[in-house]
Write a protein that holds these residues in place. Structure first.
Motif, PDB file in Angstrom:
ATOM      1  N   ARG A 308       1.399  41.395   7.235  1.00 39.75           N
ATOM      2  CA  ARG A 308       0.409  42.461   7.048  1.00 39.75           C
ATOM      3  C   ARG A 308      -1.020  41.942   7.082  1.00 39.75           C
ATOM      4  NH1 ARG A 308       3.526  45.837   2.201  1.00 39.75           N
ATOM      5  NH2 ARG A 308       5.216  46.630   3.533  1.00 39.75           N
ATOM      6  N   GLN A 309      -1.228  40.733   6.617  1.00 38.74           N
ATOM      7  CA  GLN A 309      -2.580  40.174   6.601  1.00 38.74           C
ATOM      8  C   GLN A 309      -2.963  39.520   7.924  1.00 38.74           C
ATOM      9  OE1 GLN A 309      -3.655  41.827   3.758  1.00 38.74           O
ATOM     10  NE2 GLN A 309      -4.966  40.030   3.549  1.00 38.74           N
ATOM     11  N   GLY A 310      -1.983  39.076   8.682  1.00 43.48           N
ATOM     12  CA  GLY A 310      -2.260  38.426   9.964  1.00 43.48           C
ATOM     13  C   GLY A 310      -2.971  37.100   9.818  1.00 43.48           C
ATOM     14  N   THR A 311      -2.592  36.314   8.806  1.00 45.76           N
ATOM     15  CA  THR A 311      -3.298  35.043   8.538  1.00 45.76           C
ATOM     16  C   THR A 311      -2.394  33.832   8.779  1.00 45.76           C
ATOM     17  OG1 THR A 311      -2.682  35.232   6.208  1.00 45.76           O
ATOM     18  CG2 THR A 311      -4.832  36.088   6.856  1.00 45.76           C
ATOM     19  N   LEU A 312      -1.488  33.947   9.730  1.00 44.54           N
ATOM     20  CA  LEU A 312      -0.522  32.864   9.963  1.00 44.54           C
ATOM     21  C   LEU A 312      -1.184  31.577  10.439  1.00 44.54           C
ATOM     22  CD1 LEU A 312       2.384  34.801  11.705  1.00 44.54           C
ATOM     23  CD2 LEU A 312       2.228  34.064   9.325  1.00 44.54           C
ATOM     24  N   ASP A 313      -2.331  31.718  11.116  1.00 46.98           N
ATOM     25  CA  ASP A 313      -2.966  30.536  11.693  1.00 46.98           C
ATOM     26  C   ASP A 313      -4.079  29.961  10.814  1.00 46.98           C
ATOM     27  OD1 ASP A 313      -1.349  30.791  13.934  1.00 46.98           O
ATOM     28  OD2 ASP A 313      -2.756  32.170  14.906  1.00 46.98           O
ATOM     29  N   ASP A 314      -4.259  30.500   9.633  1.00 46.53           N
ATOM     30  CA  ASP A 314      -5.367  30.046   8.791  1.00 46.53           C
ATOM     31  C   ASP A 314      -5.121  28.660   8.196  1.00 46.53           C
ATOM     32  OD1 ASP A 314      -6.711  32.319   9.343  1.00 46.53           O
ATOM     33  OD2 ASP A 314      -6.414  33.285   7.402  1.00 46.53           O
ATOM     34  N   TYR A 315      -3.898  28.401   7.806  1.00 45.28           N
ATOM     35  CA  TYR A 315      -3.579  27.139   7.124  1.00 45.28           C
ATOM     36  C   TYR A 315      -2.521  26.403   7.962  1.00 45.28           C
ATOM     37  CZ  TYR A 315      -5.868  29.815   3.493  1.00 45.28           C
ATOM     38  OH  TYR A 315      -6.763  30.581   2.797  1.00 45.28           O
ATOM     39  N   VAL A 316      -3.021  25.650   8.925  1.00 46.76           N
ATOM     40  CA  VAL A 316      -2.169  25.141  10.001  1.00 46.76           C
ATOM     41  C   VAL A 316      -1.287  23.975   9.578  1.00 46.76           C
ATOM     42  CG1 VAL A 316      -3.741  25.933  11.802  1.00 46.76           C
ATOM     43  CG2 VAL A 316      -4.049  23.663  10.788  1.00 46.76           C
ATOM     44  N   TYR A 317      -1.597  23.333   8.450  1.00 47.46           N
ATOM     45  CA  TYR A 317      -0.820  22.165   8.048  1.00 47.46           C
ATOM     46  C   TYR A 317       0.314  22.500   7.072  1.00 47.46           C
ATOM     47  CZ  TYR A 317      -4.762  19.541  10.004  1.00 47.46           C
ATOM     48  OH  TYR A 317      -5.722  19.041  10.838  1.00 47.46           O
ATOM     49  N   LEU A 318       0.438  23.757   6.674  1.00 48.88           N
ATOM     50  CA  LEU A 318       1.456  24.108   5.685  1.00 48.88           C
ATOM     51  C   LEU A 318       2.869  23.859   6.206  1.00 48.88           C
ATOM     52  CD1 LEU A 318       0.021  27.377   4.092  1.00 48.88           C
ATOM     53  CD2 LEU A 318       0.400  25.184   2.971  1.00 48.88           C
ATOM     54  N   GLU A 319       3.086  24.142   7.463  1.00 53.04           N
ATOM     55  CA  GLU A 319       4.407  23.897   8.036  1.00 53.04           C
ATOM     56  C   GLU A 319       4.732  22.406   8.023  1.00 53.04           C
ATOM     57  OE1 GLU A 319       7.050  24.984  12.023  1.00 53.04           O
ATOM     58  OE2 GLU A 319       4.889  25.360  11.994  1.00 53.04           O
ATOM     59  N   HIS A 320       3.727  21.589   8.289  1.00 51.61           N
ATOM     60  CA  HIS A 320       3.925  20.143   8.226  1.00 51.61           C
ATOM     61  C   HIS A 320       4.303  19.717   6.809  1.00 51.61           C
ATOM     62  CE1 HIS A 320       1.486  20.729  11.834  1.00 51.61           C
ATOM     63  NE2 HIS A 320       1.843  19.521  12.246  1.00 51.61           N
ATOM     64  N   GLY A 321       3.538  20.216   5.835  1.00 54.93           N
ATOM     65  CA  GLY A 321       3.818  19.845   4.452  1.00 54.93           C
ATOM     66  C   GLY A 321       5.204  20.240   4.017  1.00 54.93           C
ATOM     67  N   ALA A 322       5.660  21.422   4.443  1.00 56.13           N
ATOM     68  CA  ALA A 322       7.001  21.875   4.082  1.00 56.13           C
ATOM     69  C   ALA A 322       8.071  20.968   4.678  1.00 56.13           C
ATOM     70  CB  ALA A 322       7.206  23.320   4.544  1.00 56.13           C
ATOM     71  N   HIS A 323       7.884  20.543   5.915  1.00 57.33           N
ATOM     72  CA  HIS A 323       8.875  19.661   6.533  1.00 57.33           C
ATOM     73  C   HIS A 323       8.835  18.255   5.931  1.00 57.33           C
ATOM     74  CE1 HIS A 323       9.364  22.779   9.654  1.00 57.33           C
ATOM     75  NE2 HIS A 323      10.518  22.188   9.882  1.00 57.33           N
ATOM     76  N   TYR A 324       7.658  17.792   5.544  1.00 55.56           N
ATOM     77  CA  TYR A 324       7.597  16.512   4.849  1.00 55.56           C
ATOM     78  C   TYR A 324       8.345  16.598   3.514  1.00 55.56           C
ATOM     79  CZ  TYR A 324       4.258  14.155   7.947  1.00 55.56           C
ATOM     80  OH  TYR A 324       3.668  13.534   9.008  1.00 55.56           O
ATOM     81  N   ALA A 325       8.234  17.747   2.847  1.00 54.86           N
ATOM     82  CA  ALA A 325       8.966  17.947   1.598  1.00 54.86           C
ATOM     83  C   ALA A 325      10.471  17.924   1.840  1.00 54.86           C
ATOM     84  CB  ALA A 325       8.550  19.270   0.949  1.00 54.86           C
ATOM     85  N   ILE A 326      10.903  18.512   2.942  1.00 57.29           N
ATOM     86  CA  ILE A 326      12.323  18.488   3.295  1.00 57.29           C
ATOM     87  C   ILE A 326      12.783  17.053   3.545  1.00 57.29           C
ATOM     88  CG2 ILE A 326      13.967  19.105   5.117  1.00 57.29           C
ATOM     89  CD1 ILE A 326      12.527  21.775   5.362  1.00 57.29           C
ATOM     90  N   GLY A 327      11.954  16.275   4.255  1.00 56.90           N
ATOM     91  CA  GLY A 327      12.313  14.882   4.503  1.00 56.90           C
ATOM     92  C   GLY A 327      12.402  14.081   3.220  1.00 56.90           C
ATOM     93  N   ALA A 328      11.453  14.303   2.304  1.00 51.11           N
ATOM     94  CA  ALA A 328      11.484  13.599   1.020  1.00 51.11           C
ATOM     95  C   ALA A 328      12.727  13.969   0.216  1.00 51.11           C
ATOM     96  CB  ALA A 328      10.225  13.929   0.216  1.00 51.11           C
ATOM     97  N   LEU A 329      13.080  15.242   0.224  1.00 51.43           N
ATOM     98  CA  LEU A 329      14.265  15.681  -0.507  1.00 51.43           C
ATOM     99  C   LEU A 329      15.542  15.100   0.101  1.00 51.43           C
ATOM    100  CD1 LEU A 329      15.340  17.420  -2.798  1.00 51.43           C
ATOM    101  CD2 LEU A 329      15.439  19.346  -1.206  1.00 51.43           C
ATOM    102  N   ALA A 330      15.566  14.970   1.419  1.00 44.50           N
ATOM    103  CA  ALA A 330      16.728  14.364   2.078  1.00 44.50           C
ATOM    104  C   ALA A 330      16.917  12.925   1.613  1.00 44.50           C
ATOM    105  CB  ALA A 330      16.553  14.415   3.594  1.00 44.50           C
ATOM    106  N   VAL A 331      15.823  12.171   1.557  1.00 46.13           N
ATOM    107  CA  VAL A 331      15.897  10.777   1.091  1.00 46.13           C
ATOM    108  C   VAL A 331      16.364  10.723  -0.358  1.00 46.13           C
ATOM    109  CG1 VAL A 331      14.547   8.695   0.619  1.00 46.13           C
ATOM    110  CG2 VAL A 331      14.151   9.989   2.723  1.00 46.13           C
ATOM    111  N   ILE A 332      15.823  11.625  -1.187  1.00 49.63           N
ATOM    112  CA  ILE A 332      16.201  11.636  -2.599  1.00 49.63           C
ATOM    113  C   ILE A 332      17.692  11.915  -2.756  1.00 49.63           C
ATOM    114  CG2 ILE A 332      15.958  12.969  -4.740  1.00 49.63           C
ATOM    115  CD1 ILE A 332      12.988  13.255  -4.069  1.00 49.63           C
ATOM    116  N   LEU A 333      18.211  12.883  -2.021  1.00 51.83           N
ATOM    117  CA  LEU A 333      19.634  13.200  -2.119  1.00 51.83           C
ATOM    118  C   LEU A 333      20.503  12.018  -1.706  1.00 51.83           C
ATOM    119  CD1 LEU A 333      19.855  16.881  -0.790  1.00 51.83           C
ATOM    120  CD2 LEU A 333      20.490  16.072  -3.066  1.00 51.83           C
TER     121      LEU A 333
END
Length: 383
Positions: A308-333
């Motif tokens: 509804r806000q149309g702000t998908l491109d405002d914070y372009v590094y969030l997707e990167h941060g989420a995937h880095y979090a997934i990688g960190a969690l994989a190592v932890i597991l």
């Protein structure tokens, strides 16, 4: 706007935290809160992906995804799936697993503890594959360019992510085997369990990824046909008085249907991430369901908000941060197969990475705004 979009999430949060506190005190309430944050941090990029696709769909299909999709995500993946994990790994019936979780926590805890190596291996490899395939893809926007640029070049090697995941799995299983041998072979079959479960996690990822690619290709095919039909309809609109519009609607309907299926596959895969990650924080199925359910509601509300806000491109590094979090969690597991790691570390690593990527996005936006400002002629002439 924010209150209206997130009102159901706020209500579910209050109810979930209250139930968690009544269930097992302040400690349980804290675990529910950490699980909710973990789910949101792991699934934030899922919300971004969902919003990017959902905005192309009609209001009807958006409603279908945000209603039926919520039932599948919250009640299916967050409530039923954890029970199935315990039931399968412990080789007991689902009803018995629920009864143990509610009435015999000591035995349930022991069953989950015994099954943890297989759960951690399965989930660790699955999450690792998600991270590797993201980091090996050459993207126009790079967050940590010093790392992502050379890895993108390496990613051109076919099946590199699969090879790395298998090597990591072999190292984990050999570490377990060595430890078992040094301690008299008490858990000699643990290495075999880890290896088998890890391979199963790899196969699961490849199947889910393959289905996602299949649906995405079908969407592209339908969109191409829809564009061709729309052009043909526009060419003959005057002569036929708009008769060609029915064909376009039918094609769009099929494209929307495949889009819905694709979204459900993606959403299920990210729901699986959260469920597997939750086992690194708690083995209590009630707290797990409460925390992940709250997180799932916020992910859905966030998806609606982004659309509804149309702000998908405002914070372009969030997707990167989420995937880095997934990688960190994989190592932890994978590490927790043999060694213990504090739940605080597990719960906060994703939050830190998401926060870091958000702050980096804000700084990037501010820098671009500042660089664009001197182009104003009026400002250039001001002494």
């Amino acid at each position: 706007m924010v209150l209206k979009t997130f009102r159901w999430s706020f209500a579910v949060t209050a109810a979930g935290l209250a139930v968690g506190g009544l269930y097992d005190g302040w400690a349980a309430l804290g675990i529910v809160a950490v699980l909710a944050v973990l789910e949101v941090s792991l699934s934030f990029d899922n919300a971004v992906i969902n919003a990017g696709i959902l905005k192309r769909m009609s209001a009807f299909w958006q409603t279908i995804f945000l209603t039926i999709g919520v039932l599948i995500a919250v009640f299916g993946m967050r409530l039923v799936f954890p029970v199935l994990i315990v039931a399968i790994t412990a080789r007991i019936g689902p009803v018995e697993a629920v009864e143990l979780a509610l009435n015999d926590k000591d035995r349930y805890q022991q069953l989950v503890t015994d099954a943890h190596p297989s759960i951690a291996a399965f989930g660790g490899v699955f999450l690792l594959m998600i991270f590797l395939n993201f980091i090996f893809e050459d993207r126009d926007i790079k967050w940590q360019a010093w790392l992502e640029r050379p890895l993108a070049k390496l990613g051109k090697v076919d099946m590199l992510a699969v090879c790395i995941a298998l090597v990591v799995l072999l190292v984990a299983s050999m570490t377990v085997a060595t430890h078992a041998h040094q301690h008299g072979g008490e858990h000699a079959d643990k290495a075999q369990t880890v290896l088998t479960s890890g391979v199963a996690g790899l196969i699961t990822y490849l199947v889910v990824s393959g289905l996602s690619s299949f649906f995405e290709n079908r969407i592209e095919e339908e969109e191409e046909r829809g564009d061709e039909a729309e052009k043909a309809a526009e060419t003959t609109a005057a002569a036929r008085n708009g008769a060609g519009s029915g064909s376009v609607a039918a094609l769009t309907g099929r494209a929307a249907f495949f889009t819905f299926l694709y979204l459900e596959v993606i959403d299920a895969s990210f729901s699986f991430d959260g469920v597997i990650g939750a086992f690194a924080i708690t083995n209590d199925i009630v707290l797990m369901a409460l925390g992940l359910g709250i997180g799932a509601m916020y992910v859905r509300s966030l998806t609606v908000y982004l659309v509804r806000q149309g702000t998908l491109d405002d914070y372009v590094y969030l997707e990167h941060g989420a995937h880095y979090a997934i990688g960190a969690l994989a190592v932890i597991l994978l590490v927790t197969i043999q060694y213990e790691i504090s739940e605080i570390v597990t719960g906060l690593v994703g939050v830190v990475l998401i926060g870091w990527s958000f702050w980096s996005s804000v700084r990037r936006n501010a820098r671009h705004t500042r660089d664009a400002a001197p182009h104003d002629p009026a400002e250039r002439d001001t002494p």
